[in-house]
Design an enzyme around this catalytic site. Structure first.
Site, short mmCIF file in Angstrom:
data_model
loop_
_atom_site.label_atom_id
_atom_site.label_comp_id
_atom_site.label_asym_id
_atom_site.label_seq_id
_atom_site.Cartn_x
_atom_site.Cartn_y
_atom_site.Cartn_z
N GLU A 93 -12.81 -2.56 -5.44
CA GLU A 93 -11.40 -2.90 -6.22
C GLU A 93 -10.20 -3.14 -5.57
O GLU A 93 -9.85 -2.73 -4.39
CB GLU A 93 -11.27 -1.57 -6.94
CG GLU A 93 -12.32 -1.24 -7.73
CD GLU A 93 -12.22 0.23 -8.54
OE1 GLU A 93 -12.85 0.27 -9.73
OE2 GLU A 93 -11.47 1.04 -8.22
N CYS A 106 -2.73 -4.43 -3.77
CA CYS A 106 -3.35 -3.38 -3.02
C CYS A 106 -4.90 -3.46 -2.60
O CYS A 106 -5.48 -3.74 -3.61
CB CYS A 106 -3.01 -1.95 -3.96
SG CYS A 106 -4.06 -0.58 -3.34
N CYS A 113 -15.43 5.52 1.59
CA CYS A 113 -14.47 5.83 3.06
C CYS A 113 -15.27 7.25 3.48
O CYS A 113 -15.78 8.09 2.69
CB CYS A 113 -13.36 6.31 2.52
SG CYS A 113 -12.22 6.70 3.72
N CYS A 117 -11.34 12.96 2.29
CA CYS A 117 -10.17 13.61 1.79
C CYS A 117 -10.61 14.15 0.35
O CYS A 117 -10.87 13.33 -0.59
CB CYS A 117 -8.69 12.64 1.67
SG CYS A 117 -8.59 11.73 3.10
N CYS A 120 -9.11 12.68 -3.11
CA CYS A 120 -9.23 11.15 -3.47
C CYS A 120 -10.72 10.51 -3.85
O CYS A 120 -11.92 11.02 -3.14
CB CYS A 120 -9.09 10.32 -1.94
SG CYS A 120 -9.44 8.52 -1.85
N SER A 218 -0.73 8.86 6.03
CA SER A 218 -0.92 9.94 4.83
C SER A 218 -0.89 11.25 5.50
O SER A 218 -1.87 11.56 6.17
CB SER A 218 -2.37 9.44 4.16
OG SER A 218 -2.15 8.06 3.87
N LEU A 219 0.08 11.98 5.26
CA LEU A 219 0.31 13.22 5.82
C LEU A 219 -0.08 14.37 4.97
O LEU A 219 -1.07 15.27 5.22
CB LEU A 219 2.01 13.45 6.21
CG LEU A 219 2.07 14.05 7.73
CD1 LEU A 219 1.44 13.34 8.57
CD2 LEU A 219 3.67 13.74 7.76
N CYS A 337 -2.98 5.48 -6.75
CA CYS A 337 -3.46 5.88 -5.38
C CYS A 337 -4.70 6.83 -5.55
O CYS A 337 -4.78 7.89 -6.30
CB CYS A 337 -2.42 6.28 -4.69
SG CYS A 337 -0.92 5.15 -4.45
N1 SAH Z 1 -7.34 5.47 3.77
C1 SAH Z 1 -5.78 5.28 3.79
C2 SAH Z 1 -5.48 4.13 2.79
C3 SAH Z 1 -6.07 4.09 1.42
S1 SAH Z 1 -5.44 6.02 0.42
C4 SAH Z 1 -5.13 6.43 3.69
O1 SAH Z 1 -5.68 7.26 3.58
O2 SAH Z 1 -3.88 6.27 3.95
C5 SAH Z 1 -3.94 5.18 0.04
C6 SAH Z 1 -2.86 6.26 -0.23
O3 SAH Z 1 -3.38 7.02 -1.39
C7 SAH Z 1 -3.02 7.60 0.96
O4 SAH Z 1 -1.63 7.78 0.93
C8 SAH Z 1 -3.77 8.47 0.19
O5 SAH Z 1 -3.64 9.70 0.88
C9 SAH Z 1 -3.12 8.52 -1.18
N2 SAH Z 1 -4.34 9.25 -2.06
C10 SAH Z 1 -5.29 9.36 -2.17
N3 SAH Z 1 -5.96 9.97 -3.15
C11 SAH Z 1 -4.91 9.99 -3.96
C12 SAH Z 1 -4.59 10.92 -5.07
N4 SAH Z 1 -5.46 11.41 -5.86
N5 SAH Z 1 -3.16 10.87 -5.75
C13 SAH Z 1 -2.26 10.38 -5.01
N6 SAH Z 1 -2.58 9.70 -3.84
C14 SAH Z 1 -3.50 9.72 -3.42
FE1 SF4 Z 2 -10.29 7.63 2.81
FE2 SF4 Z 2 -7.66 7.50 2.43
FE3 SF4 Z 2 -9.09 8.18 0.43
FE4 SF4 Z 2 -8.81 9.70 2.58
S1 SF4 Z 2 -7.00 8.94 1.05
S2 SF4 Z 2 -10.52 9.36 1.57
S3 SF4 Z 2 -8.69 8.05 4.16
S4 SF4 Z 2 -9.32 6.11 1.29
#
Ligand code: SAH
Ligand code: SF4
Length: 344
Positions: A93, A106, A113, A117, A120, A218-219, A337
């Site tokens: 997507e 984006c 992935c 996480c 996500c 992403s912290l 996100c």
């Molecule tokens: N893998 C990379 C980039 C893709 S995710 C990363 O993790 O940084 C893009 C952003 O969306 C990241 O900051 C991730 O932590 C955030 N993200 C993932 N799941 C989310 C959610 N359910 N709500 C808000 N942000 C989320």
């Molecule tokens: Fe992968 Fe980023 Fe999602 Fe974590 S937040 S599972 S690194 S896409």
């Protein structure tokens, strides 16, 4: 066997190839400009090329990397999410977000992935494969074409879709270089942002390359126990190692880093986490981008409240750390996100 994708080639390789076909020197540039300046997608559009060359290109290359299979528009029409089928039937997507002046897209770097996480949707689906550089490029060109037809242009590209860009480092950077090519799409490096979960070795490599691309990390948590429970990769690369690499990045490049924080009610939106975070970020050239969690099927956490989000921001600001609470976009079409996951 699947044909090679034309977007996988840098101009230099295309030039060498056409040279080996005994084509005159200017042909490669004609193809390149057709792809990246006119946004042509079918060889029939390349009317400036001899038919024989078009046929030859057609037998060697696919010009059609991505087939849009569904297009969703948010109710306010400002966000468009497109699901694309790849040549092997897998799907990814990419999202277009229209702001007042900005047109941000984006893009994805992997199908699924591997980082897992918990909050996500992409992480919840697991890893299928890396995207090639051309498959990454093609997402940008899709939206470039769409906006071009409306007399508009992309202003920013965020590498924040499906996948971990630094797990697919080579192809991601090659894609950005290709889009950056002055003879082609000529999209400035400064208008890209790569977001990573915090793969330390890759951050260090990226630092040494001294690129103009923006970096976001992403912290989501300010202590290892909490961060490991949300981002399993934290066990391999603990917080302090990531922050050391970030510090070196800002010192070496002079560039500000963005830290991303999905605010989860009662988990990481607390004053304790805000104070802890402020301590960790002391003296680091940075900005915190906080966003209320977007709900996903596989995670029970809930978005923060307005009150908690404001307090979190206020605490960071008191330490002199800039923090923005971002708007959630495209929620009604699962384009926020972390909500990107193709159902195949
Ligand atoms: N893998 C990379 C980039 C893709 S995710 C990363 O993790 O940084 C893009 C952003 O969306 C990241 O900051 C991730 O932590 C955030 N993200 C993932 N799941 C989310 C959610 N359910 N709500 C808000 N942000 C989320
Ligand atoms: Fe992968 Fe980023 Fe999602 Fe974590 S937040 S599972 S690194 S896409």
């Amino acid at each position: 066997m699947a044909l090679s994708l034309i977007y996988d080639l840098p101009l230099s390789e295309l030039t060498t190839l056409l040279d080996s076909w005994n084509e005159p020197e200017y042909r490669a540039l004609q193809v390149w400009q057709g792809l990246y300046q006119h946004f042509w997608v079918s060889l029939e559009q390349f009317t400036n090329l001899p038919i024989a060359l078009r046929h030859k290109l057609d037998t060697e290359f696919s010009f059609n990397a991505l087939s849009p299979v569904s297009i969703l528009r948010s109710s306010d029409k400002q966000t468009v999410k497109t699901l694309f089928k790849l040549h092997d039937g897998l799907a990814i997507e990419a999202v277009l977000m229209r702001y007042e002046k900005r047109r941000t897209i984006c893009i994805s770097t992997q199908v699924g992935c591997a980082m897992g996480c918990v909050f996500c949707a992409t992480g919840q689906m697991g890893f299928r494969r890396h995207l090639s550089s051309g498959e990454i490029v093609a997402q940008v060109m899709h939206y470039a074409r769409l906006l071009h037809d409306e007399g508009d242009v992309i202003t920013n590209v965020v590498v924040m879709g499906m996948g971990e860009p630094f797990h697919n480092y080579e192809n991601t950077l090659a894609a950005i270089d290709r889009l950056n090519d002055a003879e082609g799409y000529n999209f400035g490096a400064r208008r890209f942002t790569i977001s990573t979960v915090g793969l330390v070795l890759a951050i260090r490599r990226f630092t040494l390359e001294k690129r103009q691309i923006n970096l976001a990390i992403s912290l989501h948590a300010a202590d290892d126990a909490l961060r490991s429970s949300m981002l399993p990769v934290n066990k391999a690369y603990p917080l302090d190692e990531i922050l050391n690499a970030c510090r070196d990045y800002t010192l070496t490049t002079g560039r500000r880093i963005t830290f991303e924080w999905a605010l989860v009610n009662g988990i990481n939106d607390t004053p304790e986490q805000a104070h802890l975070l402020a301590g960790k970020l002391k003296g680091l050239l940075c900005h915190v981008n906080a966003i209320p969690l977007n709900p996903t099927k596989g995670y029970g956490g809930e978005p923060t409240t307005q009150r908690h989000a404001n307090l979190f921001k206020k605490i960071l600001n008191e330490y002199g750390i800039p923090c923005t609470i971002r708007l959630r976009r495209g929620m009604d079409i699962q384009a926020g996100c972390g909500q990107l996951a193709s159902k195949d």
